[in-house]
Motif scaffolding. Structure first.
Motif, PDB file in Angstrom:
ATOM      1  N   PHE A 192       0.798  -1.225   0.000  1.00 57.99           N
ATOM      2  CA  PHE A 192       0.000   0.000   0.000  1.00 57.99           C
ATOM      3  C   PHE A 192       0.835   1.283   0.000  1.00 57.99           C
ATOM      4  O   PHE A 192       0.308   2.346  -0.337  1.00 57.99           O
ATOM      5  CB  PHE A 192      -0.924   0.018   1.228  1.00 57.99           C
ATOM      6  N   GLY A 193       2.113   1.179   0.355  1.00 59.86           N
ATOM      7  CA  GLY A 193       2.927   2.379   0.419  1.00 59.86           C
ATOM      8  C   GLY A 193       3.891   2.553  -0.730  1.00 59.86           C
ATOM      9  O   GLY A 193       4.139   3.673  -1.180  1.00 59.86           O
ATOM     10  N   ILE A 194       4.445   1.442  -1.225  1.00 56.16           N
ATOM     11  CA  ILE A 194       5.475   1.531  -2.261  1.00 56.16           C
ATOM     12  C   ILE A 194       4.950   1.116  -3.629  1.00 56.16           C
ATOM     13  O   ILE A 194       5.163   1.814  -4.623  1.00 56.16           O
ATOM     14  CB  ILE A 194       6.691   0.668  -1.857  1.00 56.16           C
ATOM     15  N   TRP A 195       4.249  -0.022  -3.685  1.00 53.78           N
ATOM     16  CA  TRP A 195       3.800  -0.540  -4.983  1.00 53.78           C
ATOM     17  C   TRP A 195       2.888   0.429  -5.745  1.00 53.78           C
ATOM     18  O   TRP A 195       3.064   0.591  -6.962  1.00 53.78           O
ATOM     19  CB  TRP A 195       3.139  -1.885  -4.803  1.00 53.78           C
ATOM     20  N   PRO A 196       1.919   1.095  -5.107  1.00 54.55           N
ATOM     21  CA  PRO A 196       1.109   2.060  -5.883  1.00 54.55           C
ATOM     22  C   PRO A 196       1.924   3.190  -6.492  1.00 54.55           C
ATOM     23  O   PRO A 196       1.553   3.717  -7.543  1.00 54.55           O
ATOM     24  CB  PRO A 196       0.111   2.589  -4.839  1.00 54.55           C
ATOM     25  N   GLN A 197       3.034   3.557  -5.873  1.00 50.44           N
ATOM     26  CA  GLN A 197       3.857   4.634  -6.410  1.00 50.44           C
ATOM     27  C   GLN A 197       4.666   4.186  -7.628  1.00 50.44           C
ATOM     28  O   GLN A 197       4.889   4.979  -8.552  1.00 50.44           O
ATOM     29  CB  GLN A 197       4.819   5.147  -5.338  1.00 50.44           C
ATOM     30  N   VAL A 198       5.100   2.924  -7.635  1.00 48.06           N
ATOM     31  CA  VAL A 198       5.940   2.447  -8.736  1.00 48.06           C
ATOM     32  C   VAL A 198       5.141   1.734  -9.823  1.00 48.06           C
ATOM     33  O   VAL A 198       5.709   1.364 -10.858  1.00 48.06           O
ATOM     34  CB  VAL A 198       7.044   1.506  -8.202  1.00 48.06           C
ATOM     35  N   LEU A 199       3.839   1.546  -9.617  1.00 49.45           N
ATOM     36  CA  LEU A 199       3.031   0.817 -10.602  1.00 49.45           C
ATOM     37  C   LEU A 199       3.034   1.492 -11.981  1.00 49.45           C
ATOM     38  O   LEU A 199       3.227   0.798 -12.990  1.00 49.45           O
ATOM     39  CB  LEU A 199       1.601   0.651 -10.081  1.00 49.45           C
ATOM     40  N   PRO A 200       2.831   2.821 -12.084  1.00 50.46           N
ATOM     41  CA  PRO A 200       2.894   3.424 -13.431  1.00 50.46           C
ATOM     42  C   PRO A 200       4.254   3.224 -14.102  1.00 50.46           C
ATOM     43  O   PRO A 200       4.320   2.941 -15.297  1.00 50.46           O
ATOM     44  CB  PRO A 200       2.609   4.906 -13.157  1.00 50.46           C
ATOM     45  N   ALA A 201       5.326   3.377 -13.330  1.00 47.08           N
ATOM     46  CA  ALA A 201       6.657   3.152 -13.902  1.00 47.08           C
ATOM     47  C   ALA A 201       6.828   1.704 -14.321  1.00 47.08           C
ATOM     48  O   ALA A 201       7.426   1.411 -15.366  1.00 47.08           O
ATOM     49  CB  ALA A 201       7.731   3.554 -12.894  1.00 47.08           C
ATOM     50  N   PHE A 202       6.306   0.785 -13.532  1.00 49.53           N
ATOM     51  CA  PHE A 202       6.415  -0.636 -13.851  1.00 49.53           C
ATOM     52  C   PHE A 202       5.705  -0.960 -15.164  1.00 49.53           C
ATOM     53  O   PHE A 202       6.240  -1.683 -16.007  1.00 49.53           O
ATOM     54  CB  PHE A 202       5.836  -1.466 -12.707  1.00 49.53           C
ATOM     55  N   VAL A 203       4.518  -0.423 -15.333  1.00 47.27           N
ATOM     56  CA  VAL A 203       3.784  -0.673 -16.580  1.00 47.27           C
ATOM     57  C   VAL A 203       4.543  -0.096 -17.775  1.00 47.27           C
ATOM     58  O   VAL A 203       4.697  -0.758 -18.817  1.00 47.27           O
ATOM     59  CB  VAL A 203       2.368  -0.074 -16.489  1.00 47.27           C
ATOM     60  N   GLY A 204       5.024   1.142 -17.631  1.00 47.68           N
ATOM     61  CA  GLY A 204       5.768   1.754 -18.723  1.00 47.68           C
ATOM     62  C   GLY A 204       7.038   0.989 -19.061  1.00 47.68           C
ATOM     63  O   GLY A 204       7.356   0.773 -20.241  1.00 47.68           O
ATOM     64  N   ILE A 205       7.763   0.544 -18.050  1.00 45.24           N
ATOM     65  CA  ILE A 205       9.002  -0.212 -18.275  1.00 45.24           C
ATOM     66  C   ILE A 205       8.700  -1.539 -18.963  1.00 45.24           C
ATOM     67  O   ILE A 205       9.384  -1.939 -19.909  1.00 45.24           O
ATOM     68  CB  ILE A 205       9.728  -0.442 -16.940  1.00 45.24           C
ATOM     69  N   SER A 206       7.666  -2.237 -18.501  1.00 44.18           N
ATOM     70  CA  SER A 206       7.334  -3.544 -19.068  1.00 44.18           C
ATOM     71  C   SER A 206       6.909  -3.431 -20.531  1.00 44.18           C
ATOM     72  O   SER A 206       7.338  -4.221 -21.380  1.00 44.18           O
ATOM     73  CB  SER A 206       6.223  -4.205 -18.243  1.00 44.18           C
ATOM     74  N   VAL A 207       6.074  -2.446 -20.825  1.00 39.52           N
ATOM     75  CA  VAL A 207       5.612  -2.269 -22.211  1.00 39.52           C
ATOM     76  C   VAL A 207       6.769  -1.861 -23.108  1.00 39.52           C
ATOM     77  O   VAL A 207       6.896  -2.341 -24.254  1.00 39.52           O
ATOM     78  CB  VAL A 207       4.484  -1.225 -22.258  1.00 39.52           C
ATOM     79  N   PHE A 208       7.643  -0.985 -22.604  1.00 39.41           N
ATOM     80  CA  PHE A 208       8.807  -0.565 -23.383  1.00 39.41           C
ATOM     81  C   PHE A 208       9.723  -1.743 -23.665  1.00 39.41           C
ATOM     82  O   PHE A 208      10.263  -1.896 -24.765  1.00 39.41           O
ATOM     83  CB  PHE A 208       9.545   0.539 -22.630  1.00 39.41           C
ATOM     84  N   ARG A 209       9.898  -2.614 -22.665  1.00 36.05           N
ATOM     85  CA  ARG A 209      10.747  -3.785 -22.864  1.00 36.05           C
ATOM     86  C   ARG A 209      10.113  -4.753 -23.858  1.00 36.05           C
ATOM     87  O   ARG A 209      10.814  -5.366 -24.676  1.00 36.05           O
ATOM     88  CB  ARG A 209      10.988  -4.496 -21.529  1.00 36.05           C
ATOM     89  N   TRP A 210       8.784  -4.893 -23.818  1.00 35.42           N
ATOM     90  CA  TRP A 210       8.107  -5.744 -24.795  1.00 35.42           C
ATOM     91  C   TRP A 210       8.336  -5.222 -26.210  1.00 35.42           C
ATOM     92  O   TRP A 210       8.574  -6.002 -27.141  1.00 35.42           O
ATOM     93  CB  TRP A 210       6.617  -5.799 -24.489  1.00 35.42           C
ATOM     94  N   ASP A 211       8.294  -3.913 -26.371  1.00 28.60           N
ATOM     95  CA  ASP A 211       8.543  -3.309 -27.677  1.00 28.60           C
ATOM     96  C   ASP A 211       9.962  -3.625 -28.149  1.00 28.60           C
ATOM     97  O   ASP A 211      10.186  -3.967 -29.315  1.00 28.60           O
ATOM     98  CB  ASP A 211       8.328  -1.795 -27.567  1.00 28.60           C
ATOM     99  N   ILE A 212      10.938  -3.523 -27.243  1.00 32.67           N
ATOM    100  CA  ILE A 212      12.323  -3.845 -27.596  1.00 32.67           C
ATOM    101  C   ILE A 212      12.462  -5.332 -27.925  1.00 32.67           C
ATOM    102  O   ILE A 212      13.173  -5.715 -28.867  1.00 32.67           O
ATOM    103  CB  ILE A 212      13.266  -3.447 -26.447  1.00 32.67           C
ATOM    104  N   ASN A 213      11.785  -6.179 -27.159  1.00 35.55           N
ATOM    105  CA  ASN A 213      11.917  -7.620 -27.357  1.00 35.55           C
ATOM    106  C   ASN A 213      11.373  -8.074 -28.702  1.00 35.55           C
ATOM    107  O   ASN A 213      11.842  -9.081 -29.256  1.00 35.55           O
ATOM    108  CB  ASN A 213      11.214  -8.371 -26.225  1.00 35.55           C
ATOM    109  N   ILE A 214      10.373  -7.391 -29.224  1.00 35.93           N
ATOM    110  CA  ILE A 214       9.876  -7.739 -30.559  1.00 35.93           C
ATOM    111  C   ILE A 214      10.980  -7.526 -31.586  1.00 35.93           C
ATOM    112  O   ILE A 214      11.176  -8.348 -32.498  1.00 35.93           O
ATOM    113  CB  ILE A 214       8.616  -6.918 -30.891  1.00 35.93           C
ATOM    114  N   ARG A 215      11.723  -6.438 -31.445  1.00 36.99           N
ATOM    115  CA  ARG A 215      12.845  -6.201 -32.349  1.00 36.99           C
ATOM    116  C   ARG A 215      13.912  -7.283 -32.205  1.00 36.99           C
ATOM    117  O   ARG A 215      14.432  -7.791 -33.195  1.00 36.99           O
ATOM    118  CB  ARG A 215      13.468  -4.835 -32.059  1.00 36.99           C
ATOM    119  N   GLU A 216      14.232  -7.624 -30.962  1.00 37.10           N
ATOM    120  CA  GLU A 216      15.301  -8.593 -30.739  1.00 37.10           C
ATOM    121  C   GLU A 216      14.883 -10.011 -31.130  1.00 37.10           C
ATOM    122  O   GLU A 216      15.707 -10.786 -31.606  1.00 37.10           O
ATOM    123  CB  GLU A 216      15.733  -8.555 -29.272  1.00 37.10           C
TER     124      GLU A 216
END
Length: 270
Positions: A192-216
């Motif tokens: 309740f204190g840390i995960w809600p703060q990093v959730l938007p960054a986590f989603v952005g990082i994961s989607v960005f990595r998926w985009d890179i992985n398609i190239r690789e």
């Protein structure tokens, strides 16, 4: 009696020693550049370089037009490539999340043992390219999609883990302190204190990595890890340039679509 002359200190940006050190650094960079150019010149067959425009024009003339009838044989390898990228991203992300919490200085339970181990895993993953991971895994597991999925996952762990643990360390301590003051457990503080703060960054990082992985993942087939890269390798071996051009165009269209999808998801979540 002559007036006493007082010396006014002159401001200088750098001391003479610092200025000499900077000049020595620039001299070393120039010497390194000249040495690299010399090494490149000695190991380059310049006759091939001068003929490169003619060779490129010859390949381009042989490649056009693309062999559109070959498209029916590319849908299945393209689907395999998307599966490699997606499943590899999911697996890598699932492994990277606990490593990120262990590596973050404000959430790790052990700064002396677990944090260095987690950081080592993240650095090791980032240090080895996915193509090298695929070569090793094909040698161990044999050719196929499984080697490609695990190679993408191993490469994704370092990328997602590093960016995520940095986001965890940048969380607002006031929210954590407020939840801690209520007598919450460590699991509740994380939830309740840390995960809600990093959730938007986590989603952005994961989607960005998926985009890179398609190239690789499109090139992992060159070493036997499945996907459309195997069709590309086969076409290159047969010098079927119209097929090569069609595969390249299909890869380009896939990457453009993944870029548009990932950009839309990041805008909606961040």
């Amino acid at each position: 009696m002559s007036p006493v002359e007082t010396s006014v200190p002159v401001w200088r940006r750098r001391t003479p020693t610092a200025q000499l050190a900077i000049w020595a650094l620039w001299l070393g960079i120039v010497a390194l550049f000249v040495w690299c150019c010399e090494e490149m010149t000695q190991r380059t067959i310049w006759s091939f370089v001068w003929d490169a425009p003619q060779a490129a024009a010859d390949i381009a003339s042989r490649s056009w037009p693309p062999r559109w009838s070959y498209m029916d044989q590319l849908w299945s390898p393209l689907w395999d490539t998307l599966n490699i990228a997606t499943l590899g991203t999911l697996l890598g992300t699932a492994l990277a999340v606990p490593l990120a919490f262990l590596a973050a200085s404000n959430t790790t339970p052990s700064r002396l043992i677990l944090r260095p181990l987690a950081l080592f895993c993240i650095v090791a993953s980032r240090s080895i390219n996915s193509l090298i991971w695929a070569l090793l895994l094909v040698s161990i597991l044999g050719p196929g999609l499984l080697a490609g999925i695990i190679a993408i996952a191993f490469r994704s762990i370092g990328f997602v883990g590093k960016l995520l643990y940095e986001a965890i360390e940048e969380t607002d301590l006031k929210q954590v302190e407020a939840i801690t003051a209520t007598g919450a457990s460590k699991a509740q503080i994380l939830n309740f204190g840390i995960w809600p703060q990093v959730l938007p960054a986590f989603v952005g990082i994961s989607v960005f990595r998926w985009d890179i992985n398609i190239r690789e993942s499109t090139i992992l087939g060159l070493v036997g890890a499945g996907g459309i890269g195997m069709q590309l390798q086969s076409s290159l071996n047969m010098l079927a340039w119209p097929q090569v051009l069609l595969i390249v165009l299909l890869i380009l269209a896939t990457v453009l679509c993944s870029e548009a999808i990932s950009s839309s998801i990041r805008k909606a979540t961040i």
